[in-house]
Design a protein around this motif. Structure first.
Motif, PDB file in Angstrom:
ATOM      1  N   UNK A 126      31.419  53.885  37.692  1.00 57.19           N
ATOM      2  CA  UNK A 126      31.353  55.235  36.989  1.00 57.19           C
ATOM      3  C   UNK A 126      29.726  55.399  36.332  1.00 57.19           C
ATOM      4  N   UNK A 127      29.708  56.473  35.951  1.00 55.25           N
ATOM      5  CA  UNK A 127      28.404  56.828  35.500  1.00 55.25           C
ATOM      6  C   UNK A 127      28.068  56.340  34.008  1.00 55.25           C
ATOM      7  N   UNK A 128      29.052  56.168  33.311  1.00 55.27           N
ATOM      8  CA  UNK A 128      29.042  55.421  31.876  1.00 55.27           C
ATOM      9  C   UNK A 128      28.708  54.099  32.190  1.00 55.27           C
ATOM     10  N   UNK A 129      29.367  53.260  33.155  1.00 59.23           N
ATOM     11  CA  UNK A 129      28.950  51.857  33.117  1.00 59.23           C
ATOM     12  C   UNK A 129      27.493  51.744  33.702  1.00 59.23           C
ATOM     13  N   UNK A 130      27.049  52.431  34.658  1.00 62.09           N
ATOM     14  CA  UNK A 130      25.754  52.386  35.210  1.00 62.09           C
ATOM     15  C   UNK A 130      24.924  52.495  34.091  1.00 62.09           C
ATOM     16  N   UNK A 131      25.005  53.662  33.327  1.00 58.43           N
ATOM     17  CA  UNK A 131      24.023  54.065  32.160  1.00 58.43           C
ATOM     18  C   UNK A 131      24.057  52.790  31.121  1.00 58.43           C
ATOM     19  N   UNK A 132      25.273  52.449  30.823  1.00 48.79           N
ATOM     20  CA  UNK A 132      25.272  51.337  29.827  1.00 48.79           C
ATOM     21  C   UNK A 132      24.558  49.879  30.565  1.00 48.79           C
ATOM     22  N   UNK A 133      24.900  49.539  31.606  1.00 50.28           N
ATOM     23  CA  UNK A 133      24.408  48.309  32.364  1.00 50.28           C
ATOM     24  C   UNK A 133      22.734  48.621  32.372  1.00 50.28           C
ATOM     25  N   UNK A 134      22.354  49.844  32.799  1.00 52.99           N
ATOM     26  CA  UNK A 134      20.847  50.111  32.747  1.00 52.99           C
ATOM     27  C   UNK A 134      20.072  50.002  31.796  1.00 52.99           C
ATOM     28  N   UNK A 135      20.607  50.488  30.380  1.00 47.57           N
ATOM     29  CA  UNK A 135      19.944  50.215  29.280  1.00 47.57           C
ATOM     30  C   UNK A 135      20.063  48.819  28.743  1.00 47.57           C
ATOM     31  N   UNK A 136      21.189  48.238  29.049  1.00 47.25           N
ATOM     32  CA  UNK A 136      21.239  46.832  28.625  1.00 47.25           C
ATOM     33  C   UNK A 136      20.151  45.871  29.384  1.00 47.25           C
ATOM     34  N   UNK A 137      19.959  46.216  30.563  1.00 40.91           N
ATOM     35  CA  UNK A 137      19.067  45.563  31.324  1.00 40.91           C
ATOM     36  C   UNK A 137      17.451  45.904  31.020  1.00 40.91           C
ATOM     37  N   UNK A 138      17.351  47.243  30.719  1.00 45.46           N
ATOM     38  CA  UNK A 138      15.993  47.771  30.117  1.00 45.46           C
ATOM     39  C   UNK A 138      15.602  46.920  28.684  1.00 45.46           C
ATOM     40  N   UNK A 139      16.730  46.863  27.943  1.00 48.33           N
ATOM     41  CA  UNK A 139      16.515  45.942  26.895  1.00 48.33           C
ATOM     42  C   UNK A 139      16.096  44.584  26.883  1.00 48.33           C
ATOM     43  N   UNK A 140      16.900  43.828  27.781  1.00 48.81           N
ATOM     44  CA  UNK A 140      16.590  42.688  28.029  1.00 48.81           C
ATOM     45  C   UNK A 140      15.266  42.265  28.631  1.00 48.81           C
ATOM     46  N   UNK A 141      14.590  43.125  29.371  1.00 45.67           N
ATOM     47  CA  UNK A 141      13.468  43.043  30.131  1.00 45.67           C
ATOM     48  C   UNK A 141      12.527  43.303  28.888  1.00 45.67           C
ATOM     49  N   UNK A 142      12.744  44.429  28.107  1.00 46.71           N
ATOM     50  CA  UNK A 142      11.748  44.608  27.097  1.00 46.71           C
ATOM     51  C   UNK A 142      11.713  43.384  26.116  1.00 46.71           C
ATOM     52  N   UNK A 143      12.678  43.001  25.676  1.00 51.52           N
ATOM     53  CA  UNK A 143      12.868  41.748  24.863  1.00 51.52           C
ATOM     54  C   UNK A 143      12.031  40.729  25.118  1.00 51.52           C
ATOM     55  N   UNK A 144      12.156  40.162  26.526  1.00 46.15           N
ATOM     56  CA  UNK A 144      11.556  39.007  27.204  1.00 46.15           C
ATOM     57  C   UNK A 144       9.928  39.426  27.248  1.00 46.15           C
ATOM     58  N   UNK A 145       9.750  40.480  27.567  1.00 49.35           N
ATOM     59  CA  UNK A 145       8.070  40.754  27.792  1.00 49.35           C
ATOM     60  C   UNK A 145       7.604  40.726  26.504  1.00 49.35           C
ATOM     61  N   UNK A 146       8.226  41.501  25.525  1.00 47.59           N
ATOM     62  CA  UNK A 146       7.452  41.662  24.136  1.00 47.59           C
ATOM     63  C   UNK A 146       7.315  40.595  23.380  1.00 47.59           C
ATOM     64  N   UNK A 147       8.398  39.551  23.599  1.00 50.40           N
ATOM     65  CA  UNK A 147       8.504  38.539  23.004  1.00 50.40           C
ATOM     66  C   UNK A 147       7.399  37.339  23.295  1.00 50.40           C
ATOM     67  N   UNK A 148       7.175  37.513  24.879  1.00 51.17           N
ATOM     68  CA  UNK A 148       6.185  36.775  25.237  1.00 51.17           C
ATOM     69  C   UNK A 148       4.786  37.274  25.017  1.00 51.17           C
ATOM     70  N   UNK A 149       4.594  38.478  24.798  1.00 52.34           N
ATOM     71  CA  UNK A 149       3.415  39.068  24.590  1.00 52.34           C
ATOM     72  C   UNK A 149       2.968  39.834  23.637  1.00 52.34           C
ATOM     73  N   UNK A 150       3.584  39.363  22.391  1.00 58.36           N
ATOM     74  CA  UNK A 150       3.721  39.830  21.179  1.00 58.36           C
ATOM     75  C   UNK A 150       2.328  40.726  20.851  1.00 58.36           C
ATOM     76  N   UNK A 151       1.224  39.883  20.721  1.00 61.10           N
ATOM     77  CA  UNK A 151       0.107  40.247  20.086  1.00 61.10           C
ATOM     78  C   UNK A 151      -0.442  41.347  20.940  1.00 61.10           C
TER      79      UNK A 151
END
Length: 246
Positions: A126-151
């Motif tokens: 369902x759409x709500x599951x897809x949306x929740x999963x999408x933003x969860x994955x975006x959050x994980x990707x952002x966290x990893x990239x920003x953590x590694x490239x903080x400066x």
């Protein structure tokens, strides 16, 4: 006689200029767009090696001094190239920063895409599951990239970062079939600005902090807050009322 810009190499870009995704001159000579997908595979390998040397030099300097204090001469000396070579590739230090941001946004998009499509069954949810999963994955990707490239992310103007992430992730939302039809087209930009602006603001606060709070804790808080808003995005108020009343 050929002239070159001042040594600070900064064609200073104001925040309001970032709204359209512009950030100074890019390496290919065009006005810098925040994201054009993947690097041009036709680019000469020698060119890419030269750029990598200068990028590595810049990122090394970032660990030793503030962004505002870094000059083209510093980068050229660290990379063992002349200043004209730097200007030929990046135009300015702002152009170099925009080029680096392009690469990091591409990594975030690719990481998000890989996480989303590792399980084909999610496309049937369902759409709500897809949306929740999408933003969860975006959050994980952002966290990893920003953590590694903080400066690097510390130096990127917020409006530019938001504009680039928002434009790239809208493409992923559409590819993933997770753009709620209930949102009027003229309001979609506002929804995305609110959601991604909030996510990025939380990480920007972490970047500015002393690191006392682990980034994983920030990520968990972001996920919880975004999850609370998923229902209102997937189901407009009228729909929610009908569900609650059933």
């Amino acid at each position: 006689m050929e002239t070159v810009p001042n040594d600070d190499g900064r064609a200073r870009v104001h925040a309001d200029a970032h709204a359209g995704g512009r950030a100074g001159e890019r390496a290919d000579g065009r006005a810098g767009e925040c994201m054009d997908g993947h690097p041009d595979k036709r680019t000469d390998k020698r060119v890419m090696r030269s750029r990598k040397v200068m990028i590595d030099a810049f990122e090394h300097l970032l660990r030793a001094k503030p962004y505002e204090d870094i000059t083209v001469t510093d980068i050229a000396r660290e990379a063992d190239v002349d200043r004209k070579t730097f200007y030929k590739h990046f135009g300015s230090i702002d152009g170099l920063l925009a080029y680096i941001l392009d690469r990091h946004i591409a990594e975030i998009v690719e990481s998000t895409h890989a996480l989303l499509f590792r399980d084909g069954e999610l496309l049937e949810q369902d759409l709500d599951v897809r949306l929740r999963t999408f933003f969860d994955m975006v959050n994980v990707s952002l966290m990893t990239n920003i953590s590694l490239n903080r400066r690097v992310f510390e130096c990127v103007p917020f409006d530019l970062l938001l504009s680039c992430v928002k434009a790239s992730m809208l493409e992923e939302l559409r590819r993933y079939g997770a753009v709620p039809r209930a949102i009027p087209a003229e309001l979609l930009e506002y929804y995305l600005s609110f959601v991604f602006g909030g996510i990025l603001a939380a990480y920007r606060r972490w970047i500015a902090s002393d690191g006392g709070v682990p980034i994983e804790s920030v990520s968990s808080a972001v996920s919880a807050l975004v999850a609370e808003g998923i229902a209102s995005i997937a189901f407009p108020p009228d729909a929610a009322d009908s569900i609650l009343g059933s």
